[in-house]
Design a protein around this motif. Structure first.
Motif, mmCIF file in Angstrom:
data_model
loop_
_atom_site.group_PDB
_atom_site.id
_atom_site.type_symbol
_atom_site.label_atom_id
_atom_site.label_comp_id
_atom_site.label_asym_id
_atom_site.label_seq_id
_atom_site.Cartn_x
_atom_site.Cartn_y
_atom_site.Cartn_z
ATOM 1 N N ILE A 631 6.896 -11.498 20.422
ATOM 2 C CA ILE A 631 5.897 -12.487 20.003
ATOM 3 C C ILE A 631 4.625 -11.799 19.534
ATOM 4 O O ILE A 631 4.014 -12.191 18.530
ATOM 5 N N VAL A 632 4.198 -10.751 20.241
ATOM 6 C CA VAL A 632 2.983 -10.033 19.830
ATOM 7 C C VAL A 632 3.195 -9.347 18.478
ATOM 8 O O VAL A 632 2.312 -9.368 17.610
ATOM 9 N N VAL A 633 4.366 -8.740 18.282
ATOM 10 C CA VAL A 633 4.654 -8.120 16.979
ATOM 11 C C VAL A 633 4.669 -9.177 15.879
ATOM 12 O O VAL A 633 4.160 -8.956 14.770
ATOM 13 N N SER A 634 5.213 -10.358 16.190
ATOM 14 C CA SER A 634 5.242 -11.434 15.199
ATOM 15 C C SER A 634 3.838 -11.924 14.874
ATOM 16 O O SER A 634 3.501 -12.132 13.696
ATOM 17 N N LEU A 635 2.994 -12.125 15.887
ATOM 18 C CA LEU A 635 1.617 -12.567 15.641
ATOM 19 C C LEU A 635 0.817 -11.513 14.885
ATOM 20 O O LEU A 635 -0.029 -11.846 14.047
ATOM 21 N N THR A 636 1.081 -10.244 15.177
ATOM 22 C CA THR A 636 0.367 -9.174 14.486
ATOM 23 C C THR A 636 0.753 -9.127 13.013
ATOM 24 O O THR A 636 -0.094 -8.862 12.151
ATOM 25 N N ASN A 637 2.006 -9.375 12.714
ATOM 26 C CA ASN A 637 2.493 -9.330 11.335
ATOM 27 C C ASN A 637 2.539 -10.711 10.694
ATOM 28 O O ASN A 637 3.336 -10.949 9.780
ATOM 29 N N ALA A 638 1.702 -11.640 11.157
ATOM 30 C CA ALA A 638 1.647 -12.973 10.565
ATOM 31 C C ALA A 638 1.279 -12.883 9.087
ATOM 32 O O ALA A 638 0.552 -11.970 8.679
ATOM 33 N N PRO A 639 1.779 -13.785 8.252
ATOM 34 C CA PRO A 639 1.519 -13.692 6.808
ATOM 35 C C PRO A 639 0.048 -13.656 6.451
ATOM 36 O O PRO A 639 -0.352 -12.977 5.500
ATOM 37 N N GLU A 640 -0.801 -14.384 7.204
ATOM 38 C CA GLU A 640 -2.219 -14.404 6.846
ATOM 39 C C GLU A 640 -2.910 -13.068 7.096
ATOM 40 O O GLU A 640 -4.019 -12.846 6.603
ATOM 41 N N ASN A 641 -2.282 -12.157 7.859
ATOM 42 C CA ASN A 641 -2.865 -10.831 8.064
ATOM 43 C C ASN A 641 -2.596 -9.882 6.901
ATOM 44 O O ASN A 641 -3.166 -8.784 6.855
ATOM 45 N N ARG A 642 -1.688 -10.239 5.999
ATOM 46 C CA ARG A 642 -1.424 -9.503 4.768
ATOM 47 C C ARG A 642 -1.059 -8.028 5.020
ATOM 48 O O ARG A 642 -1.544 -7.129 4.340
ATOM 49 N N LEU A 643 -0.215 -7.782 6.021
ATOM 50 C CA LEU A 643 0.294 -6.433 6.250
ATOM 51 C C LEU A 643 1.434 -6.170 5.273
ATOM 52 O O LEU A 643 2.281 -7.038 5.046
#
Length: 843
Positions: A631-643
């Motif tokens: 879940i943390v990896v998913s939240l970190t790589n959320a689309p709005e973060n533009r990674l």
């Protein structure tokens, strides 16, 4: 010729000679023969192109601004603002259908209007609206509304008579802009209106009302109260009808209607056409091994051993060198941001490590203390930052792990087991399950986790930080403010200073303070009050500096540095205040034990039955780490973060298992990806812009520097910090740690849509932001969904924070139950299409 379809309006900026008083150029209508009307209309309609789906609408918002030095010739200043407005999406935006339904229920339609001038047409339309039996506007004067439609409203010295706000369709071509001149949408915000009104007038013959409005056949008048919900403004209503009338074939059909009922039927048919045209199939993901792809989950995907890890490494390894060189080599260097981020991470990781280490020290009676926690954090953090597929993710020992460790200690005490050996055995079983999960692609189960489920768990973690801070402060008050020692206000002691006998009398503390031993002075109330002030002061200073980048003070670069260093500055400042300025008040600090750090677990003290029983606890622990990690990896790589460099769910899960093998054998605390530290790390490395949409200001991430250097440097410094024990790290009082917890919890809710929707329950509708779910989901459905999420959060808090230790052991199973709740139960309460919209990112 390629074309782009937009809507806009161009006013006549300087009235040339020959214009009538309304500012629009007129040709002699007598030159037109009545029998040429249909041919003229066909020529005008033939100039337009069929509607282009998904393009923008252009608007000119015109205001007149008379200059203070206007000369006698009547020169004034005309302010013209032009902005794009998107076409209404009838398939997704629920307001489009409600706008049309509201109009059809109280239709104001004028067919074959004979008036020639724009002023006469608008007067007839306003008169028709005022005489409507459905309209009750006692506080509105429609004659005043007529004047408000033009730029010279209320200004006697201004004689330029132009429409103030309109929408008109245009088509962008390779040679310029082609206007849709057969229709015009006029907007007006009226203060005293009680509801919105729409009136449509079809003129008997095309009218020439100036440049870009040479053959107007339809006039749409929209009146709306000045203060409305963001999706119910005059502009939003204009979007709906502007989208309908931007289709040339629809306008041609309206010419053929004879009655108002046929006119309404044409509107309904056009709505159906637009709804069907905007339906698009969902795009499939590229790889079935990417957990966030939309490809359906299949059982055979779990039997492709190592496939997920292979795909992760193949996708991520080409970017590995750039993880060390981005921002260091090249023209776009960001050394200052890297330095401030590393300092932020150092404080944000070290202080929770100290806090959870102190908690583990109390629960395990020194088996896992602060020193071991700091060493374990440094080792695990360095390994993770060097080899992880998501280097912006921060591993940390967390509150759920600390609770799990305390439960294990209680089991060892109840069954007379050796704690280091049993702890290591549970950890090794946990690592085995994690490694097998990475090999057999178990992270694909993240397809079942929706954004709403992730946000419920994330908000639970933020609440857990607040609860830990409040619990620590309450303990301080119970010990020092409401102590069982002698009363703070009065103390009985023998005359003459003899505490053993004689006649006793009651005096104030101030007169007896010097005669009391230190054990009696311990309950003085300034200590808990100072602790409370230090905790709240750390929170206030940190959050104020965090928000300082939005203030107008100082230079932008200075504001950014102060915002990035908000946490270190607040911690250092209030640690100095508590330990130096108030040095005469003894504050609670964490304990440091002097014992060996690395001790290999004595497995020989466990029986075979103990090893088997540890497997069950190891599975529950692996379930907890699996959920939190992914879940943390998913939240970190959320689309709005533009990674941009991709994810590595399977590899990162196996890496967590490998790291925890070392932690288990050496008696160090376990760790996994931590929230909100990981998302805060992304925000520290992000370049953001402030944008305004519908009058609401919000921040959007433009770019994020994806580097391993910041977390690597921070964890190396944390390892060196062992040399700072006990002094000067013991100069950081516990209340400052609690203030840090509150700061982390408060800053972590930024961007949490669940918190935003909970705030809607306390806002009036006119203050609702124009988010995608506000536009596309009925308001009642939004509140239902928010309420159901709050119920899920309440269940999590009940199982995760209830004082019964063994109840907390099944907490991972409760988190797993959120998956069928979202995927199988909620669709029976709220339509699936609305659930999917609310689970989407900002659009």
């Amino acid at each position: 010729m390629e074309t782009n379809r937009v809507l806009h309006f161009v006013p006549s900026e300087a009235p040339p000679s020959g214009m009538s008083k309304n500012g629009y150029f007129f040709q002699e209508m007598e030159q037109r023969e009545v029998e040429q009307e249909e041919g003229s209309e066909c020529r005008e309609e033939g100039q337009d192109l069929p509607i282009a789906c998904g393009e923008d609408i252009h608007l000119y918002d015109n205001q007149i601004s008379p200059g203070p030095d206007a000369d006698d010739s009547g020169c004034v200043l005309l302010n013209t603002s032009r902005r794009y407005v998107k076409l209404m999406n009838f398939e997704e935006e629920v307001r489009a259908h409600r706008d049309l339904d509201g109009f059809l229920a109280r239709a104001s339609i004028l067919l074959d209007e004979t008036a020639a001038s724009l002023d006469d047409v608008l007067k007839r339309m306003l008169h028709h609206v005022g005489e409507d039996s459905h309209v009750s506007e006692p506080g509105c004067n429609f004659e005043e509304v007529m004047s408000m439609l033009f730029t010279d409203a209320g200004a006697q010295e201004v004689n330029v008579h132009l429409l103030s706000e309109t929408i008109q369709g245009v088509t962008a071509t390779a040679t310029g802009v082609q206007y849709q001149q057969s229709w015009l949408c006029i907007l007006c915000n009226v203060k005293h209106l009680q509801r919105r009104h729409v009136c449509i007038s079809r003129l008997e013959r095309p009218q020439n009302w100036g440049e870009n409005c040479c053959e107007v056949r339809y006039v749409i008048l929209i009146l709306a109260p000045s203060k409305m919900k963001s999706t119910k403004t005059a502009m939003e209503l204009g979007r709906t009808f502007g989208t309908l009338f931007s289709d040339i074939s629809f306008r041609q059909k309206l010419l053929e209607t004879k009655t108002q009922e046929e006119f309404k039927e044409a509107l309904v048919f056009q709505r159906h056409q637009l709804t069907a045209a905007n339906q698009q199939p969902i795009a499939l993901g590229k790889k079935e091994t990417v957990p966030r792809s939309h490809k359906p989950l299949k059982c055979k995907d779990f039997f492709k051993a190592g496939r997920g890890i292979y795909e992760d490494l193949r996708r991520r390894l080409p970017f590995y060198p750039s993880d060390f060189t981005d921002g260091i080599v090249g023209s776009n260097k960001t050394l200052l941001k890297y330095m401030t981020t590393a300092i932020f991470l150092y404080i944000a990781i070290l202080l929770p490590a100290i806090a959870f280490g102190s908690l583990n020290d109390e629960s395990t009676r020194g088996e896992i203390d602060v020193r071991k926690t700091i060493i374990g954090q440094s080792i695990g953090g360095v390994v993770y930052s060097l080899f992880a597929g998501s280097p912006l993710v921060i591993p940390l020992t967390t509150a759920p792990l600390a609770i799990f460790i305390s439960v294990i200690r209680g089991i060892c005490d109840d069954y007379n087991l050796d704690f280091p050996a049993f702890y290591a055995c549970i950890g090794l079983w946990n690592c085995l399950f994690l490694i097998l999960g990475g090999i057999f692609n178990v992270s694909l189960l993240m397809k079942l986790f929706k954004r709403s489920t992730e946000e419920v768990i994330a908000l639970f973690i933020s609440i857990a930080f607040v609860v830990d801070a409040v619990k620590g402060t309450v303990k301080i008050f119970q010990r020092y403010y409401h102590s069982t020692a002698p009363d703070n206000r009065s103390i009985e002691f023998p005359q003459g200073g003899d505490l053993q006998g004689g006649n006793r009398t009651e005096v104030m503390v101030g007169s007896a303070f010097n005669a009391l031993p230190e054990s009696f002075i311990q309950c003085t109330r300034e200590r808990p009050v100072l602790c409370l002030l230090l905790m709240l002061g750390t929170l206030w200073m940190g959050y104020t500096l965090y928000q300082f980048k939005r203030s107008p003070f100082l230079h932008a670069k200075v504001r950014e540095v102060l915002s990035d260093c908000a946490l270190p500055i607040s911690v250092l400042l209030f640690s100095f205040i508590g330990s130096y300025i108030f040095s005469d008040i003894k504050l609670p600090v964490f304990r440091v034990r002097d014992r060996p750090i690395f001790i290999v677990a004595p497995f020989e003290r466990l029986s075979a039955m103990n090893v088997i029983s540890a497997m069950g606890l190891g599975f529950l622990l692996a379930l907890l780490i699996f959920i939190d990690q992914n879940i943390v990896v998913s939240l970190t790589n959320a689309p709005e973060n533009r990674l941009l460099k991709g994810t590595a769910y399977h590899w990162d899960l196996m890496l967590s298992g490998l790291i925890n093998i070392l932690m288990s054998v050496l008696g160090l605390p376990w760790m996994h990806a931590a929230f909100p530290h990981s998302t805060l790390h992304v925000r520290q490395l992000a370049f953001v812009e402030q944008r305004v949409e519908g009058g609401h200001l919000y921040e959007t991430i433009v770019q994020v520097k994806e580097t391993r250097l910041t977390s690597l440097a921070a964890n190396i410094f944390i390892g060196v910090s062992v040399l700072l024990l006990p002094v000067p790290l013991q100069w950081i009082p516990k209340p400052v740690l609690y203030g840090l917890f509150l700061y982390i919890a408060l800053t972590s809710i930024d961007g949490n849509q669940m918190c935003d929707r909970m705030a809607l329950l306390l806002k009036e509708q006119t203050s609702y932001p124009p988010t995608h779910y506000i536009r596309k989901v009925p308001q009642r459905k939004i509140h239902y969904f928010t309420f159901l999420q709050m119920m899920q959060l309440l269940v999590l808090c009940t199982f995760g924070m209830y004082p019964i230790p063994y109840m907390k052991m099944i907490f991972p199973l409760v988190m797993i139950l959120l998956i069928p709740m979202r995927n199988n139960v909620l669709p029976h309460i709220i339509e699936a299409k609305y659930l999917d919209i609310m689970d989407a990112q900002h659009m």
